[in-house]
Design a protein around this motif. Structure first.
Motif, PDB file in Angstrom:
ATOM      1  N   UNK B   1      -3.188   3.850 -23.263  1.00  0.00           N
ATOM      2  CA  UNK B   1      -2.513   3.268 -22.636  1.00  0.00           C
ATOM      3  C   UNK B   1      -3.306   2.921 -21.107  1.00  0.00           C
ATOM      4  N   UNK B   2      -3.497   1.532 -20.078  1.00  0.00           N
ATOM      5  CA  UNK B   2      -3.517   1.079 -19.435  1.00  0.00           C
ATOM      6  C   UNK B   2      -3.363   1.760 -18.444  1.00  0.00           C
ATOM      7  N   UNK B   3      -4.258   1.885 -17.290  1.00  0.00           N
ATOM      8  CA  UNK B   3      -3.923   2.969 -16.499  1.00  0.00           C
ATOM      9  C   UNK B   3      -4.465   2.461 -14.691  1.00  0.00           C
ATOM     10  N   UNK B   4      -3.854   2.549 -14.298  1.00  0.00           N
ATOM     11  CA  UNK B   4      -4.213   2.691 -12.809  1.00  0.00           C
ATOM     12  C   UNK B   4      -5.347   3.784 -12.526  1.00  0.00           C
ATOM     13  N   UNK B   5      -7.171   3.480 -11.879  1.00  0.00           N
ATOM     14  CA  UNK B   5      -7.251   4.497 -11.274  1.00  0.00           C
ATOM     15  C   UNK B   5      -8.010   4.152 -10.321  1.00  0.00           C
ATOM     16  N   UNK B  92      -2.561   3.792  -4.660  1.00  0.00           N
ATOM     17  CA  UNK B  92      -1.990   1.857  -5.407  1.00  0.00           C
ATOM     18  C   UNK B  92      -1.662   2.584  -5.946  1.00  0.00           C
ATOM     19  N   UNK B  93      -0.916   0.788  -6.265  1.00  0.00           N
ATOM     20  CA  UNK B  93      -0.302   0.818  -8.000  1.00  0.00           C
ATOM     21  C   UNK B  93       0.102  -1.239  -7.872  1.00  0.00           C
ATOM     22  N   UNK B  94       0.406  -0.814  -8.886  1.00  0.00           N
ATOM     23  CA  UNK B  94       0.324  -2.516  -9.658  1.00  0.00           C
ATOM     24  C   UNK B  94       1.476  -2.738 -10.332  1.00  0.00           C
ATOM     25  N   UNK B  95       1.666  -3.529 -10.274  1.00  0.00           N
ATOM     26  CA  UNK B  95       3.665  -4.344 -10.739  1.00  0.00           C
ATOM     27  C   UNK B  95       2.372  -5.405 -11.535  1.00  0.00           C
ATOM     28  N   UNK B  96       3.539  -5.693 -12.844  1.00  0.00           N
ATOM     29  CA  UNK B  96       2.654  -6.879 -13.783  1.00  0.00           C
ATOM     30  C   UNK B  96       2.923  -7.857 -13.932  1.00  0.00           C
ATOM     31  N   UNK B  97       4.198  -8.508 -13.010  1.00  0.00           N
ATOM     32  CA  UNK B  97       4.871  -9.932 -12.573  1.00  0.00           C
ATOM     33  C   UNK B  97       6.054  -9.246 -11.842  1.00  0.00           C
ATOM     34  N   UNK B  98       6.200 -10.789 -11.122  1.00  0.00           N
ATOM     35  CA  UNK B  98       7.289 -10.699 -10.483  1.00  0.00           C
ATOM     36  C   UNK B  98       8.609 -10.656 -10.678  1.00  0.00           C
ATOM     37  N   UNK B 104       3.461   1.179 -11.124  1.00  0.00           N
ATOM     38  CA  UNK B 104       1.981   1.739 -11.670  1.00  0.00           C
ATOM     39  C   UNK B 104       1.606   2.094 -11.049  1.00  0.00           C
ATOM     40  N   UNK B 105       1.513   3.303 -10.735  1.00  0.00           N
ATOM     41  CA  UNK B 105       0.396   4.090  -9.479  1.00  0.00           C
ATOM     42  C   UNK B 105      -0.906   4.865 -10.337  1.00  0.00           C
ATOM     43  N   UNK B 106      -2.013   4.644  -9.448  1.00  0.00           N
ATOM     44  CA  UNK B 106      -2.874   5.609  -9.886  1.00  0.00           C
ATOM     45  C   UNK B 106      -3.009   7.317  -8.914  1.00  0.00           C
ATOM     46  N   UNK B 107      -4.196   7.866  -9.291  1.00  0.00           N
ATOM     47  CA  UNK B 107      -3.418   9.223  -9.201  1.00  0.00           C
ATOM     48  C   UNK B 107      -3.737   9.325  -7.696  1.00  0.00           C
TER      49      UNK B 107
END
Lengths: 114, 114
Positions: B1-5, B92-98, B104-107
């Motif tokens: 599963x993709x993840x934030x690093x 850090x966190x990212x979201x797919x779209x608006x 999804x948060x990094x460690x």
């Protein structure tokens, strides 16, 4: 304004028991999310519930949302020692001028004793 | 599963030094965020970033902070002249779209300013 205030601040239970954590917030929301954080580690997303939903399940997790009371609860059934962590609710700020930031509470520290 | 690093996992620096914290968001995500958590306190929003520009920043995010997406995969947070009170865990966190609300948060990177 403060959002996403959880209670209790700390909860200690025995393995196999259920754990209930509550979250209250103050402004309107589009959704509410619950995250888990093991000590000193990252935030793991558990579940998202939208403002038009009342209840949501995911495995041993059950989340309820009462928008009239501006509150949510997270229930972990049949707890395990590995569930020991801090649990945070986070509300989106999208209704506040279009912000997408998450506003977190202080969290509930759950200890599950074997 | 993709993840934030995120790198580094830990950084110790002297007051007044510059630090750069690095994040690699999930590859098809479009919205990026930095949060911080001072020990024992809430997770606090710092800044959001979309389409190569800041979309929102908090009061914490003053002129000492900057963000950049230098190469289409990395997302960095720079603190120009660190202060003791910058000691915290930075997420850090990212979201797919608006309309994909789950962040999804990094460690995290634990920053200690001496």
């Amino acid at each position: 304004s403060q959002q996403g205030e959880e209670d209790p601040q700390a909860l200690s239970i025995q393995e196999g028991e259920n754990a209930t954590m509550n979250c209250s917030y103050k402004t309107s929301i589009n959704n509410l999310q619950w995250y888990r954080q093991n000590s000193g580690r990252g935030l793991v997303h558990l579940i998202l519930i939208r403002s038009n939903e009342r209840e949501k399940h995911s495995g041993r997790l059950r989340v309820t949302l009462d928008t009239s009371k501006k509150s949510s609860s997270l229930l972990i059934t049949a707890s395990r020692a590995a569930d020991t962590a801090s649990y945070f609710c986070a509300t989106d700020g999208r209704t506040q001028g279009g912000s997408e930031k998450l506003v977190f509470g202080k969290g509930t520290k759950l200890t599950v004793n074997p | 599963e993709p993840e934030v690093t995120q790198t580094p996992s830990h950084q110790v620096t002297q007051m007044g030094q510059e630090v750069i914290l690095r994040c690699v968001p999930i590859s098809n995500h479009l919205y990026f965020y930095w949060y911080r958590q001072i020990l024992g306190q809430k997770v606090e929003f710092l800044v959001s970033f979309y389409n190569n520009e800041i979309s929102e920043k908090s009061e914490i995010f003053d002129d000492q902070f900057s963000v950049e997406r230098p190469d289409g995969s990395n997302f960095t947070l720079k603190i120009r002249s660190t202060k003791l009170e910058d000691s915290a865990m930075y997420f850090c966190a990212s979201v797919a779209g608006r309309f994909q609300e789950t962040q999804y948060f990094g460690p995290g990177t634990r920053l200690l300013v001496l």
